[in-house]
Scaffold this motif. Structure first.
Motif, PDB file in Angstrom:
ATOM      1  N   TYR A  93      -2.409  -1.332  -3.072  1.00 21.92           N
ATOM      2  CA  TYR A  93      -2.249  -0.610  -4.344  1.00 21.92           C
ATOM      3  C   TYR A  93      -3.540  -0.474  -5.138  1.00 21.92           C
ATOM      4  N   THR A 121       2.551  -6.079  -3.299  1.00 21.64           N
ATOM      5  CA  THR A 121       3.010  -5.893  -4.673  1.00 21.64           C
ATOM      6  C   THR A 121       1.815  -5.881  -5.617  1.00 21.64           C
ATOM      7  N   VAL A 123       0.966  -6.942  -8.503  1.00 20.66           N
ATOM      8  CA  VAL A 123       1.261  -7.812  -9.634  1.00 20.66           C
ATOM      9  C   VAL A 123      -0.024  -8.414 -10.193  1.00 20.66           C
ATOM     10  N   GLN A 184      -1.519   0.298 -15.370  1.00 19.37           N
ATOM     11  CA  GLN A 184      -0.079   0.161 -15.167  1.00 19.37           C
ATOM     12  C   GLN A 184       0.589   0.394 -16.519  1.00 19.37           C
ATOM     13  N   ASN A 290      14.284  -8.366  -9.350  1.00 15.92           N
ATOM     14  CA  ASN A 290      13.326  -8.840 -10.342  1.00 15.92           C
ATOM     15  C   ASN A 290      13.021 -10.303 -10.070  1.00 15.92           C
ATOM     16  N   TYR A 298       9.400  -9.512 -13.827  1.00  9.94           N
ATOM     17  CA  TYR A 298       8.694  -8.600 -12.944  1.00  9.94           C
ATOM     18  C   TYR A 298       9.712  -7.796 -12.137  1.00  9.94           C
ATOM     19  N   ARG A 300      10.390  -5.235  -9.186  1.00  9.46           N
ATOM     20  CA  ARG A 300       9.593  -4.872  -8.033  1.00  9.46           C
ATOM     21  C   ARG A 300      10.257  -3.851  -7.094  1.00  9.46           C
ATOM     22  N   TYR A 301      11.384  -4.135  -6.541  1.00 11.36           N
ATOM     23  CA  TYR A 301      11.929  -3.283  -5.492  1.00 11.36           C
ATOM     24  C   TYR A 301      13.255  -2.689  -5.946  1.00 11.36           C
ATOM     25  N   CYS A 316      16.229  -0.210 -13.441  1.00  8.59           N
ATOM     26  CA  CYS A 316      14.876  -0.761 -13.340  1.00  8.59           C
ATOM     27  C   CYS A 316      14.211  -1.023 -14.682  1.00  8.59           C
ATOM     28  N   GLU A 333       7.042  -6.176 -16.559  1.00  5.93           N
ATOM     29  CA  GLU A 333       6.118  -5.461 -15.690  1.00  5.93           C
ATOM     30  C   GLU A 333       6.935  -4.812 -14.581  1.00  5.93           C
ATOM     31  N   GLY A 335       5.726  -2.735 -11.971  1.00  9.04           N
ATOM     32  CA  GLY A 335       5.003  -2.232 -10.813  1.00  9.04           C
ATOM     33  C   GLY A 335       3.955  -1.196 -11.158  1.00  9.04           C
TER      34      GLY A 335
END
Length: 403
Positions: A93, A121, A123, A184, A290, A298, A300-301, A316, A333, A335
């Motif tokens: 990323y 990820t 992060v 971000q 999360n 966080y 994420r997916y 999300c 956060e 992503g």
């Protein structure tokens, strides 16, 4: 790819080809010494789950662990750095494909390279993981020096520390690392008691739009279910994994994580896992994973097996905000990328990476490029911040909630 230990007058640096070779308590004492700022992604359990599942560590993955630890002369670990010899630039990323292409055209070999990151990820967080104390700065410098030495001994092209903290970024800049920035979008909790308190800080149009999106997301008989900790069963992971596969297949062709990883995550970090699932009756149709940190949730997916207007925003973004407010977490956060997050209360923040490049010619070219890129990122951030949906008082601060 083992590298012999490195010594200086005060400490010893070692390389571990698997994080299982490092004592979990010793690693976590460096990675997360303060529960209030706990970052689950740099914990021993998370990184070990990636390796135990085979998503990293095998040659086919292109992520070969070369974790660096610093020990004092009593053998106690005082610092560590998650590190991987990379055979490609996927799953990072922070994109350096153009650097690799330019170096290849010039006759060089960009791979392998050394990468300090959390695989798969974007992060943000510390990468130079040192225990608090009077030798912390020395341990950070030794970790950075050890990273360069590992890069040289592996005959790798470069060393990259991605999504690190701003203080680490600034320190590495003084050590000759090239500095890169990006953006971000994060949500910040201003001490809200309810979701409506948050909405009251937005312009009227944005406030109405979010309320409409939340209603529209649950049309068709959908309900939202939060599942956390020991309540997450293998059936939940089965359902979520289908969603993850759908998104991964559409976005990058081959999802990075396998089904085993999520079971291992649930076994070792159940208390940090939160699934937000959308269901119709007894059937799950969408979900997001999360991880809950000490001061942040966080996201994420995410994935879904059915198209539903605004459901992605609800599962999300809005549910994560709800959770952060309820649990008094300062941040959400969600992503990388996503300017669409701006209209939903997320604001631009700067992310940081640092790069040591062995070849002087490639280094000079990248350094020139980064000067312009940093300027562009800063200008974009300022422009986007002006588009934030929050109402402003005359002094530029958020206005008081409307009655």
């Amino acid at each position: 790819m083992n590298v012999p230990e490195r010594q200086d007058s005060q400490a010893i640096a070692r390389i571990a080809p698997a994080i299982a070779d490092i004592d979990p308590a010793a690693w976590d004492a460096c990675a997360n010494p303060d529960a209030a700022t706990y970052n689950p992604f740099v914990s021993h359990a998370f990184l070990n789950a990636l390796e135990e599942a085979g998503t990293v560590g095998e040659a086919r993955t292109g992520w070969l662990p070369q974790h660096i630890t610093v020990e004092d002369y009593d053998g106690a670990i005082t610092g560590c750095m998650p590190c991987y010899a990379k055979l490609h630039s996927a799953g990072e990323y922070v994109f350096d494909h153009s650097w690799a292409d330019a170096y290849t055209r010039a006759g060089g070999s960009y791979y392998p390279k050394l990468q300090s990151a959390v695989p798969f990820t974007p992060v943000p967080g510390r990468r130079l993981l040192v225990k608090p104390g009077c030798t912390a700065k020395h341990s950070e410098l030794l970790l950075a020096a050890a990273g360069i030495e590992v890069t040289q001994r592996l005959e790798a092209s470069s060393l990259h520390l991605t999504f690190l903290t701003e203080p680490e970024w600034r320190m590495l800049g003084t050590q000759g690392f090239l500095q890169r920035t990006d953006q971000q979008f994060h949500w910040h909790n201003a001490g809200y008691e309810t979701f409506d308190d948050f909405l009251a800080q937005l312009s009227s149009r944005k406030r109405k739009n979010i309320r409409k999106e939340r209603r529209d997301a649950l049309r068709g008989g959908l309900t939202i279910e939060r599942v956390a900790g020991a309540d997450i069963s293998e059936a939940h992971w089965d359902a979520f994994y289908k969603f993850y596969l759908d998104t991964g297949s559409r976005k990058w062709g081959r999802p990075y994580l396998n089904r085993k990883f999520f079971s291992l995550l649930g076994q070792s970090m159940a208390d940090r896992c939160l699934l937000i699932m959308a269901r119709r009756g007894n059937d799950y149709v969408a979900g997001a994973l999360n991880l809950v940190g000490g001061d942040c949730i966080y996201g994420r997916y995410w994935g879904t097996t059915e198209p539903h207007s605004c459901l992605h925003f609800e599962v999300c973004y809005y549910q994560a905000i709800d959770y952060a407010i309820e649990h008094k977490l300062p941040r959400v956060e969600a992503g990388a990328q996503g300017e669409h997050k701006l209209a939903r209360g997320y604001v631009p923040v700067t992310t940081y990476s640092a790069h040591w490049i062995a070849d002087p010619g490639l280094r000079r070219g990248v350094e020139r490029y980064l000067v312009e890129e940093r300027r562009a990122v800063a200008e974009a951030g300022e422009a986007l911040a002006e588009l934030a949906p929050y109402r402003r008082g005359n002094d530029g601060k958020a206005a008081e909630p409307e009655s």
